[in-house]
Write a protein that holds these residues in place. Structure first.
Motif, PDB file in Angstrom:
ATOM      1  N   VAL A 404     -16.855  -3.611  37.008  1.00 48.84           N
ATOM      2  CA  VAL A 404     -16.228  -2.796  37.882  1.00 48.84           C
ATOM      3  C   VAL A 404     -15.525  -1.545  37.109  1.00 48.84           C
ATOM      4  O   VAL A 404     -15.764  -0.539  37.479  1.00 48.84           O
ATOM      5  CB  VAL A 404     -15.268  -3.241  38.837  1.00 48.84           C
ATOM      6  CG1 VAL A 404     -14.658  -2.098  39.656  1.00 48.84           C
ATOM      7  CG2 VAL A 404     -15.796  -4.347  39.668  1.00 48.84           C
ATOM      8  N   ALA A 405     -14.941  -1.865  35.976  1.00 49.80           N
ATOM      9  CA  ALA A 405     -14.671  -0.870  34.878  1.00 49.80           C
ATOM     10  C   ALA A 405     -15.660  -0.116  34.382  1.00 49.80           C
ATOM     11  O   ALA A 405     -15.618   1.212  34.101  1.00 49.80           O
ATOM     12  CB  ALA A 405     -13.743  -1.708  34.203  1.00 49.80           C
ATOM     13  N   GLY A 406     -16.750  -0.531  34.399  1.00 51.00           N
ATOM     14  CA  GLY A 406     -18.073   0.036  33.476  1.00 51.00           C
ATOM     15  C   GLY A 406     -18.380   1.208  34.593  1.00 51.00           C
ATOM     16  O   GLY A 406     -18.743   2.153  34.137  1.00 51.00           O
ATOM     17  N   ILE A 407     -18.323   0.918  35.958  1.00 50.84           N
ATOM     18  CA  ILE A 407     -18.426   1.783  37.092  1.00 50.84           C
ATOM     19  C   ILE A 407     -17.651   2.892  36.753  1.00 50.84           C
ATOM     20  O   ILE A 407     -18.112   4.361  37.057  1.00 50.84           O
ATOM     21  CB  ILE A 407     -18.630   1.275  38.466  1.00 50.84           C
ATOM     22  CG1 ILE A 407     -19.667   0.309  38.371  1.00 50.84           C
ATOM     23  CG2 ILE A 407     -19.011   2.240  39.493  1.00 50.84           C
ATOM     24  CD1 ILE A 407     -19.675  -0.487  39.739  1.00 50.84           C
ATOM     25  N   LEU A 408     -16.331   2.684  36.917  1.00 49.64           N
ATOM     26  CA  LEU A 408     -15.387   3.943  36.729  1.00 49.64           C
ATOM     27  C   LEU A 408     -15.491   4.816  35.549  1.00 49.64           C
ATOM     28  O   LEU A 408     -15.560   5.865  35.537  1.00 49.64           O
ATOM     29  CB  LEU A 408     -14.002   3.162  36.630  1.00 49.64           C
ATOM     30  CG  LEU A 408     -13.542   2.499  38.027  1.00 49.64           C
ATOM     31  CD1 LEU A 408     -12.229   1.857  37.726  1.00 49.64           C
ATOM     32  CD2 LEU A 408     -13.683   3.246  39.187  1.00 49.64           C
ATOM     33  N   ALA A 409     -15.839   3.793  34.148  1.00 50.73           N
ATOM     34  CA  ALA A 409     -16.266   4.696  32.943  1.00 50.73           C
ATOM     35  C   ALA A 409     -17.475   5.597  33.226  1.00 50.73           C
ATOM     36  O   ALA A 409     -17.621   6.832  32.494  1.00 50.73           O
ATOM     37  CB  ALA A 409     -16.471   3.653  31.927  1.00 50.73           C
ATOM     38  N   GLY A 410     -18.501   5.036  33.809  1.00 50.13           N
ATOM     39  CA  GLY A 410     -19.476   5.620  34.046  1.00 50.13           C
ATOM     40  C   GLY A 410     -19.459   7.347  34.908  1.00 50.13           C
ATOM     41  O   GLY A 410     -19.983   8.288  34.654  1.00 50.13           O
ATOM     42  N   ILE A 411     -18.657   6.833  35.958  1.00 47.56           N
ATOM     43  CA  ILE A 411     -18.007   8.044  36.843  1.00 47.56           C
ATOM     44  C   ILE A 411     -17.425   9.279  36.017  1.00 47.56           C
ATOM     45  O   ILE A 411     -17.726  10.319  36.173  1.00 47.56           O
ATOM     46  CB  ILE A 411     -17.374   7.536  38.006  1.00 47.56           C
ATOM     47  CG1 ILE A 411     -18.278   6.933  39.033  1.00 47.56           C
ATOM     48  CG2 ILE A 411     -16.924   8.739  38.849  1.00 47.56           C
ATOM     49  CD1 ILE A 411     -17.412   6.123  40.026  1.00 47.56           C
ATOM     50  N   VAL A 412     -16.673   8.684  35.326  1.00 46.86           N
ATOM     51  CA  VAL A 412     -15.712   9.582  34.373  1.00 46.86           C
ATOM     52  C   VAL A 412     -16.778  10.271  33.399  1.00 46.86           C
ATOM     53  O   VAL A 412     -16.387  11.457  33.111  1.00 46.86           O
ATOM     54  CB  VAL A 412     -14.603   9.025  33.478  1.00 46.86           C
ATOM     55  CG1 VAL A 412     -13.912   9.778  32.497  1.00 46.86           C
ATOM     56  CG2 VAL A 412     -13.525   8.493  34.587  1.00 46.86           C
ATOM     57  N   MET A 413     -17.635   9.585  32.934  1.00 48.12           N
ATOM     58  CA  MET A 413     -18.646  10.303  31.767  1.00 48.12           C
ATOM     59  C   MET A 413     -19.317  11.141  32.228  1.00 48.12           C
ATOM     60  O   MET A 413     -19.599  12.391  32.166  1.00 48.12           O
ATOM     61  CB  MET A 413     -19.362   8.976  31.328  1.00 48.12           C
ATOM     62  CG  MET A 413     -20.334   9.448  30.412  1.00 48.12           C
ATOM     63  SD  MET A 413     -21.481   8.096  30.001  1.00 48.12           S
ATOM     64  CE  MET A 413     -22.792   9.188  28.999  1.00 48.12           C
ATOM     65  N   ALA A 414     -19.983  11.014  33.613  1.00 53.96           N
ATOM     66  CA  ALA A 414     -20.874  12.005  34.039  1.00 53.96           C
ATOM     67  C   ALA A 414     -20.327  13.031  34.516  1.00 53.96           C
ATOM     68  O   ALA A 414     -20.590  14.447  34.288  1.00 53.96           O
ATOM     69  CB  ALA A 414     -21.412  11.333  35.520  1.00 53.96           C
ATOM     70  N   VAL A 415     -18.748  13.023  35.121  1.00 54.81           N
ATOM     71  CA  VAL A 415     -18.077  14.291  35.488  1.00 54.81           C
ATOM     72  C   VAL A 415     -17.606  14.980  34.531  1.00 54.81           C
ATOM     73  O   VAL A 415     -17.907  16.348  34.543  1.00 54.81           O
ATOM     74  CB  VAL A 415     -16.857  13.669  36.275  1.00 54.81           C
ATOM     75  CG1 VAL A 415     -15.824  14.875  36.375  1.00 54.81           C
ATOM     76  CG2 VAL A 415     -16.918  13.192  37.860  1.00 54.81           C
TER      77      VAL A 415
END
Length: 562
Positions: A404-415
């Protein structure tokens, strides 16, 4: 110093190798020591190497009692050297899969450094640094550095050879004999790793350049290659052959020619003419999955390709296209397809991408490519950890916080990367992508995959056997229904791979102190056969898990004769 300013100044560092090695370790060490041995190729390579170490026979390649006549011995020698070296300094490495992965890790590092240091002649110092930073986090390379097999090491050999060939192409008068020796030596090591794949890449590139460089009006077959004498093929080809010829002669004698018949006729031609081992794929598959395999650099490389084609008359761009395109097309035509096959083209693609990103006069790509690149970036950044969240829930009926933390990291990265894209800060975005993807990969490689207990059947089965029968010799253990190489690596190449339940009963009847693992599909037949033989068997426990290669659940029960 603000992060944006740091990223803008980083390509000008005086210590590019230090920064790039640090980046590689941050990207690749998560999971390197904790992910168990995988099926199938990794465990096949590692177990074959361990048998070399144990027997002292470094010519023949064997998996258990079976000859493995598919690839040359180069990677096994590299793995064996690592194991011997670690044990020489007191580190027990023979039974640890991470020791066999070290040549892959080193190969990846060499490929990244070669992209930077040898790519300078093609795209300049700053762009070469960015290109190397783009190569390091490519998903296919991240995966290969975690697998104890040939492809990351092969990439190192090819990248060094092609980087030197690029210098010969651009400035043949300044290409020294030492550079030529490095070119042919790299190819020789590549042959020892994976046969003809290494020399195939410069051969295809050379033919392409000779056709593209011919003066207008000259007939098609009148090629032009003024750079060819600089390579000094007269003594270079024998040098390349000298690296591999002794082992090829030895293996030919040791196997009475079987190696060549099976490696060429069985392995290589099957890959070309048919989808070997259920790995068939249609032409265009590699292009379709490029957004995944080259994540997170793909969204920049895709934008760079139209401009690279428009600039194909420039010598450095022409060389990079000749490096990447023919190799890519060849593997698209081959029916057997695995994501890592096109990896030798990735350094050239990253150099083209970095060249575009660092060019203030870059050509804007069509809108549909912009859209495709953005979808590739955001889709993989969020989709990769999401896939593991779903997989863990389906397999183990629970949620992994790290996924789940990986999903948050992916969202931050994309933004953050999309913001840099809107500001046209593409060089900054390329470097930021390589850094921001570190926590995303760590959440998957360290926080999720090693902790998916259900899929690691072989280590759990080996641990269970060690509990009920400590120091059981491998030859006294037999298994039905789980003939995976990972079990051979976990317990030893001498374990008995039994055909069915009756064969397990026969195995137990053959001597005292034996244990058999029988899968649930064969257990009834095993019990009947044991009863017919008058054997009283005791169950010692069981292991249940998902065989991810076959895609089915299996329960393995341990039995011994009372």
């Amino acid at each position: 110093m603000r992060p944006a300013e740091f990223l803008d100044r980083l390509p000008e560092t005086r210590r590019p190798a230090l920064w790039l090695v640090a980046l590689c370790l941050l990207l690749w060490l998560p999971g390197f020591f904790t992910i168990p041995q995988g099926d199938r190729d990794e465990s096949r390579f590692a177990q074959a190497t361990r048998q070399m170490v144990e027997t002292g026979d470094h010519v023949r390649i064997r998996l258990g009692d079976v000859e493995r006549n598919k690839k040359p011995a180069g990677i096994h020698w590299a793995q064996s050297a690592v194991v011997h070296g670690l044990e020489a300094v007191g580190i027990p490495a023979r039974n640890s899969i991470w020791a066999y992965r070290i040549p892959s890790l080193l190969g990846g590092i060499i490929a990244v450094l070669a992209t930077c240091l040898l790519g300078r002649a093609l795209v300049g110092r700053r762009a070469a640094f960015v290109a190397a930073a783009m190569l390091a986090p490519c998903m296919v390379l991240v995966v290969e550095t975690h697998i104890a097999k040939t492809d990351a090491a092969l990439l190192a050999a090819i990248t060094v050879a092609m980087g030197l060939m690029g210098r010969a192409y651009l400035a043949p008068d300044r290409f020294t004999p030492a550079m030529a020796a490095g070119f042919w030596s790299a190819l020789g090591l590549g042959v020892l790793l994976k046969g003809p794949i290494a020399p195939m890449v410069p051969l295809l590139a050379g033919l392409t350049l000779a056709i593209m460089d011919r003066p207008s009006g000259r007939r098609f077959w009148r090629l032009s290659a003024p750079w060819l004498p600089a390579l000094r093929a007269g003594w270079g080809l024998p040098l390349m052959v000298a690296f591999a010829a002794p082992w090829f002669v030895a293996i030919g004698i040791a196997t009475e020619g079987r190696f060549f018949g099976e490696a060429l006729g069985g392995d290589m031609l099957d890959k070309v003419g048919s989808g070997e081992e259920a790995h068939w794929g249609p032409p265009g598959m590699y292009a379709a999955i490029f957004g995944i395999t080259a994540f997170p650099a793909a969204w920049i490389v895709l934008r760079a390709l139209p401009g690279a084609w428009a600039d194909r008359m420039q010598a450095p761009v022409r060389f990079l296209l000749a490096w990447a395109v023919p190799t890519w097309l060849l593997f698209e035509a081959v029916q057997t397809k695995l994501p890592h096959y096109v990896l030798p083209a990735f350094p050239a693609l990253m150099l083209l991408g970095a060249r575009w990103a660092m060019d203030p006069l870059r050509q804007a790509p069509p809108r549909w490519i912009n859209w495709l690149g953005n979808v590739a970036l955001a889709g993989v950044a969020v989709g990769l950890p999401l896939v593991f969240v779903v997989a863990v829930y389906v397999v183990e009926h629970r949620i992994k916080p790290m996924a789940v933390a990986g999903i948050l990291a992916g969202i931050v990265m994309a933004v953050l990367l999309f913001r840099m894209a809107r500001a046209q800060a593409w060089g900054r975005a390329a470097l930021a992508g390589a850094i921001l993807v570190v926590p995303l990969y760590a959440s998957v490689l360290e926080g999720t995959i090693p902790r998916m207990e259900a899929v690691w059947i072989s280590p759990r089965l080996a641990a269970r056997v060690a509990e009920v029968a400590p120091r059981l010799p491998p030859e006294r253990f037999g298994v039905v229904g789980h003939h995976e190489p990972s079990l051979q690596f976990a317990m030893g190449g001498a374990i008995r791979l039994l055909r069915d339940g009756p064969a397990a009963a026969e195995f137990l009847a053959g001597g005292d102190g034996r244990i058999a693992a029988v899968n649930d599909r064969q257990e009834a037949a095993f019990r009947r056969a044991a009863a017919e033989r008058g054997l009283t068997v005791a169950e010692l426990g069981s292991v249940t898990g998902l065989n991810y290669v076959r895609g089915r659940w299996v329960t393995l029960s341990l039995f011994k004769v009372e």
